[in-house]
Design a protein around this motif. Structure first.
Motif, PDB file in Angstrom:
ATOM      1  N   PHE A 112       4.164   2.773 -11.153  1.00  0.00           N
ATOM      2  CA  PHE A 112       2.775   2.656 -10.724  1.00  0.00           C
ATOM      3  C   PHE A 112       2.228   1.262 -11.043  1.00  0.00           C
ATOM      4  O   PHE A 112       1.600   0.627 -10.194  1.00  0.00           O
TER       5      PHE A 112
ATOM      6  N   GLN B  81       0.826  -1.207   0.000  1.00  0.00           N
ATOM      7  CA  GLN B  81       0.000   0.000   0.000  1.00  0.00           C
ATOM      8  C   GLN B  81       0.864   1.262   0.000  1.00  0.00           C
ATOM      9  O   GLN B  81       0.573   2.227  -0.702  1.00  0.00           O
TER      10      GLN B  81
ATOM     11  N   GLU C 202       3.970   1.514  -1.168  1.00  0.00           N
ATOM     12  CA  GLU C 202       4.609   1.625  -2.476  1.00  0.00           C
ATOM     13  C   GLU C 202       3.643   2.187  -3.513  1.00  0.00           C
ATOM     14  O   GLU C 202       4.025   3.019  -4.340  1.00  0.00           O
ATOM     15  N   LEU C 203       2.381   1.749  -3.477  1.00  0.00           N
ATOM     16  CA  LEU C 203       1.396   2.272  -4.422  1.00  0.00           C
ATOM     17  C   LEU C 203       1.133   3.751  -4.154  1.00  0.00           C
ATOM     18  O   LEU C 203       1.079   4.556  -5.087  1.00  0.00           O
ATOM     19  N   HIS C 204       0.996   4.120  -2.902  1.00  0.00           N
ATOM     20  CA  HIS C 204       0.784   5.519  -2.537  1.00  0.00           C
ATOM     21  C   HIS C 204       1.932   6.379  -3.061  1.00  0.00           C
ATOM     22  O   HIS C 204       1.710   7.432  -3.676  1.00  0.00           O
TER      23      HIS C 204
ATOM     24  N   LEU D 284       0.381  -4.854  -5.020  1.00  0.00           N
ATOM     25  CA  LEU D 284      -0.741  -4.758  -4.095  1.00  0.00           C
ATOM     26  C   LEU D 284      -1.806  -5.793  -4.433  1.00  0.00           C
ATOM     27  O   LEU D 284      -2.358  -6.440  -3.536  1.00  0.00           O
TER      28      LEU D 284
ATOM     29  N   ALA E 169       3.727  -1.308  -8.701  1.00  0.00           N
ATOM     30  CA  ALA E 169       3.184  -1.177  -7.341  1.00  0.00           C
ATOM     31  C   ALA E 169       1.746  -1.693  -7.288  1.00  0.00           C
ATOM     32  O   ALA E 169       1.346  -2.356  -6.324  1.00  0.00           O
ATOM     33  N   ARG E 170       0.959  -1.403  -8.319  1.00  0.00           N
ATOM     34  CA  ARG E 170      -0.429  -1.876  -8.367  1.00  0.00           C
ATOM     35  C   ARG E 170      -0.462  -3.403  -8.429  1.00  0.00           C
ATOM     36  O   ARG E 170      -1.263  -4.056  -7.745  1.00  0.00           O
TER      37      ARG E 170
END
Length: 98
Positions: free
Chosen positions: A71, A51, A53-55, A78, A74-75
């Motif tokens: 992105f 979370q 890393e995605l943020h 997650l 990271a997505r």
């Protein structure tokens, strides 16, 4: 060299091994209370990290290929962490019911 879960034992795995556990099936190993607790802790840590890393990736988006790749990566991590959390939750539920 690749080792199996039976050789290593789930309680000895580190968070770096979680990706390899994606294919682990609860029916293959009898979950003890301590194994379940450790898996659940590792799952929570993995979700929290994914979370974050995605943020960070969202706020770093600037339209470049590198930021879009970050992105997407990271997505995907997650998504994987969430799938793993469901996997562990189901195993934990079955252990508690069984």
């Amino acid at each position: 060299m690749h080792t199996t879960h039976e050789q290593v034992g789930i309680e000895q795995l580190t968070s770096a091994d979680l990706a390899a556990l994606e294919t682990w099936a609860p029916s293959q190993v009898k979950l003890t209370s301590s194994m379940t607790a450790r898996l659940w802790l590792q799952t929570r840590l993995r979700l929290t990290q994914a979370q974050k890393e995605l943020h960070d990736a969202i706020f770093a988006l600037d339209g470049t290929d590198a930021s879009l790749d970050r992105f997407a990566s990271a997505r995907a991590e997650l998504d994987s962490a969430e799938a793993w959390a469901l996997h562990v939750a189901k195993a934990r539920y079955k252990r508690d019911q069984g």
